[in-house]
Scaffold this active site. Structure first.
Site, PDB file in Angstrom:
ATOM      1  N   ARG A  32       0.811  -1.217   0.000  1.00 45.36           N
ATOM      2  CA  ARG A  32       0.000   0.000   0.000  1.00 45.36           C
ATOM      3  C   ARG A  32       0.847   1.271   0.000  1.00 45.36           C
ATOM      4  O   ARG A  32       0.374   2.330  -0.405  1.00 45.36           O
ATOM      5  CB  ARG A  32      -0.942   0.010   1.207  1.00 45.36           C
ATOM      6  CG  ARG A  32      -2.016  -1.062   1.145  1.00 45.36           C
ATOM      7  CD  ARG A  32      -3.076  -0.838   2.215  1.00 45.36           C
ATOM      8  NE  ARG A  32      -3.840   0.379   1.957  1.00 45.36           N
ATOM      9  CZ  ARG A  32      -4.918   0.441   1.180  1.00 45.36           C
ATOM     10  NH1 ARG A  32      -5.349  -0.637   0.553  1.00 45.36           N
ATOM     11  NH2 ARG A  32      -5.564   1.566   1.015  1.00 45.36           N
ATOM     12  N   ALA A 142      -0.958 -21.085   7.500  1.00 43.57           N
ATOM     13  CA  ALA A 142       0.102 -20.471   6.698  1.00 43.57           C
ATOM     14  C   ALA A 142       1.503 -20.885   7.135  1.00 43.57           C
ATOM     15  O   ALA A 142       2.364 -21.174   6.299  1.00 43.57           O
ATOM     16  CB  ALA A 142      -0.042 -18.950   6.745  1.00 43.57           C
ATOM     17  N   LYS A 193     -16.272 -21.446  10.706  1.00 44.80           N
ATOM     18  CA  LYS A 193     -15.438 -22.302  11.560  1.00 44.80           C
ATOM     19  C   LYS A 193     -14.589 -21.473  12.514  1.00 44.80           C
ATOM     20  O   LYS A 193     -14.161 -21.971  13.566  1.00 44.80           O
ATOM     21  CB  LYS A 193     -14.568 -23.240  10.723  1.00 44.80           C
ATOM     22  CG  LYS A 193     -13.612 -22.554   9.749  1.00 44.80           C
ATOM     23  CD  LYS A 193     -12.285 -22.169  10.370  1.00 44.80           C
ATOM     24  CE  LYS A 193     -11.408 -21.624   9.315  1.00 44.80           C
ATOM     25  NZ  LYS A 193     -10.677 -20.471   9.428  1.00 44.80           N
ATOM     26  N   ARG A 257      -5.041 -18.117  14.824  1.00 43.53           N
ATOM     27  CA  ARG A 257      -5.225 -16.846  15.530  1.00 43.53           C
ATOM     28  C   ARG A 257      -6.510 -16.853  16.354  1.00 43.53           C
ATOM     29  O   ARG A 257      -6.556 -16.292  17.450  1.00 43.53           O
ATOM     30  CB  ARG A 257      -5.243 -15.691  14.518  1.00 43.53           C
ATOM     31  CG  ARG A 257      -3.931 -15.496  13.791  1.00 43.53           C
ATOM     32  CD  ARG A 257      -3.934 -14.246  12.943  1.00 43.53           C
ATOM     33  NE  ARG A 257      -4.768 -14.368  11.768  1.00 43.53           N
ATOM     34  CZ  ARG A 257      -4.360 -14.818  10.588  1.00 43.53           C
ATOM     35  NH1 ARG A 257      -3.116 -15.235  10.443  1.00 43.53           N
ATOM     36  NH2 ARG A 257      -5.171 -14.863   9.551  1.00 43.53           N
TER      37      ARG A 257
END
EC number: 1.1.1.94
Length: 359
Positions: A32, A142, A193, A257
């Site tokens: 960005r 990940a 989920k 997380r």
């Protein structure tokens, strides 16, 4: 050489870019700001939340120019938090062409509209490009993928042709992609989920054991199936990789997380404190609020979601919420107001087994 543009310098965006670049495809990651682009380009190692030995692959580059990132891309892959999907696709929309696939890798529902990410994208792009929309979802932690461990995902689109085209761009040696045309089910499985993962974190944080966590996961899947069916999903999709598969991975791993947030809540920390100190977004926090309101508006009983909502937003005691969830009160396993699960999963009358001819 095929090219994929990735919107989002998130852990998941970088992970997907790494997978694709290792396959020998050009990946352009959009940052960005110019400062972020320079930092990522010069260090070739994005952030502290990635493995220490991680470095950008040869074919993955970074730019702060959105035009440069998208130009000539075969796919634009949006790996941004769900609440940032709309502003990002608005930026991307004027630069799209009819040949580009538009893929969402976000797992959440938009606050205020309760829309899935493919619906948000549809709102913001030309109707001529709607057939190119696809979504990626599945049991994909990940950090495991970045370490080279094998994983499987699902690419869903309204047509098998689009789903297969997307899958071919993403499939790699240790990252396989199945296809599906139930885009509703794939998106809802990946989003809902996260609510159950928050609950699994609470169960683990309270040391309630594997029996309790298994019960929570199973009851959670029933709620996901009930809400999913009410919204048009195929229940079989929710029993597949994008539903049950993702649910198991997220509820069982300390890398999740959402699971982390659940654990931290049992330590007496406030939700604001936990979220403020996280480097990534826990999508389940916002998804819980959206799903809770949807269930109320549809008059669906979703006790797991309701209790997680009360912990997050009404300061309910996690221990008391867990106690309530483990109190079945002798109700039928598939009972629930307007679930209609009896109709979907009812036992069919067994056929009489023919007698064998002794001769």
């Amino acid at each position: 050489m095929s090219k994929v543009c990735i919107i989002g310098t998130t852990t998941w965006g970088i992970t997907l870019g790494t997978i694709i670049a290792h396959k020998g495809r050009e990946v352009m990651l959009w940052a960005r700001t110019e400062d972020e682009a320079v930092l990522l380009s010069t260090q070739r190692r994005p952030a502290d939340f990635l493995p220490e030995n991680y470095h950008f692959p040869e074919f993955m580059n970074v730019t702060a120019s959105l035009e440069e990132a998208i130009a000539g891309a075969d796919m634009v892959l949006l790996a941004v938090p769900s609440q940032r999907m709309r502003p990002n696709i608005r930026l991307v929309a004027p630069l799209l062409t009819k040949s580009m696939l538009i893929c969402s890798a976000a797992k959440g529902l938009e606050i205020g509209t309760a829309k899935r990410m493919s619906q948000v994208i549809t709102d913001e792009i030309s109707p001529d490009f709607a057939k190119n929309i696809c979504v990626l979802s599945g049991p994909n932690l990940a950090m495991e993928i970045l370490k080279g461990l094998p994983a499987v995902t699902v690419l869903a689109a309204d047509t098998e042709k689009t789903a297969k085209k997307a899958a071919k761009l993403i499939t790699a040696a240790n990252f396989s992609a199945y296809t599906n045309t139930d885009i509703i089910g794939v998106e809802l499985g990946g989003s809902l989920k996260n609510i159950i993962a928050l609950g699994a974190g609470i169960v683990d944080g309270l040391n309630l054991g594997n029996n309790a966590k298994s019960a929570l996961i199973t009851r959670g899947l029933t709620e996901i199936s009930a809400l999913g069916a009410a919204l048009g999903a195929n229940p079989l999709t929710l029993s597949g990789l994008a539903g049950l598969g993702d649910l198991i991975a997220t509820c069982s791993s300390n890398l999740s997380r959402n699971h982390f947030v659940g654990v931290e809540l049992t330590k007496g920390r406030s939700l604001n404190d936990i979220m403020y100190n996280m480097s990534n977004v826990a999508e389940g926090v916002s998804t819980t609020a959206v799903a809770y309101e949807m269930a109320r508006s549809m008059d669906l009983e979703m006790p797991v979601t309701e209790n997680i909502y009360n912990v997050l937003y009404n300061n309910a005691d996690p221990k008391e919420a867990a106690r309530i969830l483990m109190d079945a009160q002798a109700t039928h396993e598939l009972a629930g107001r307007k679930w209609n699960l009896f109709k979907m999963f009812r036992k069919r009358k067994a056929r009489k087994t023919p007698e064998l001819n002794p001769d």
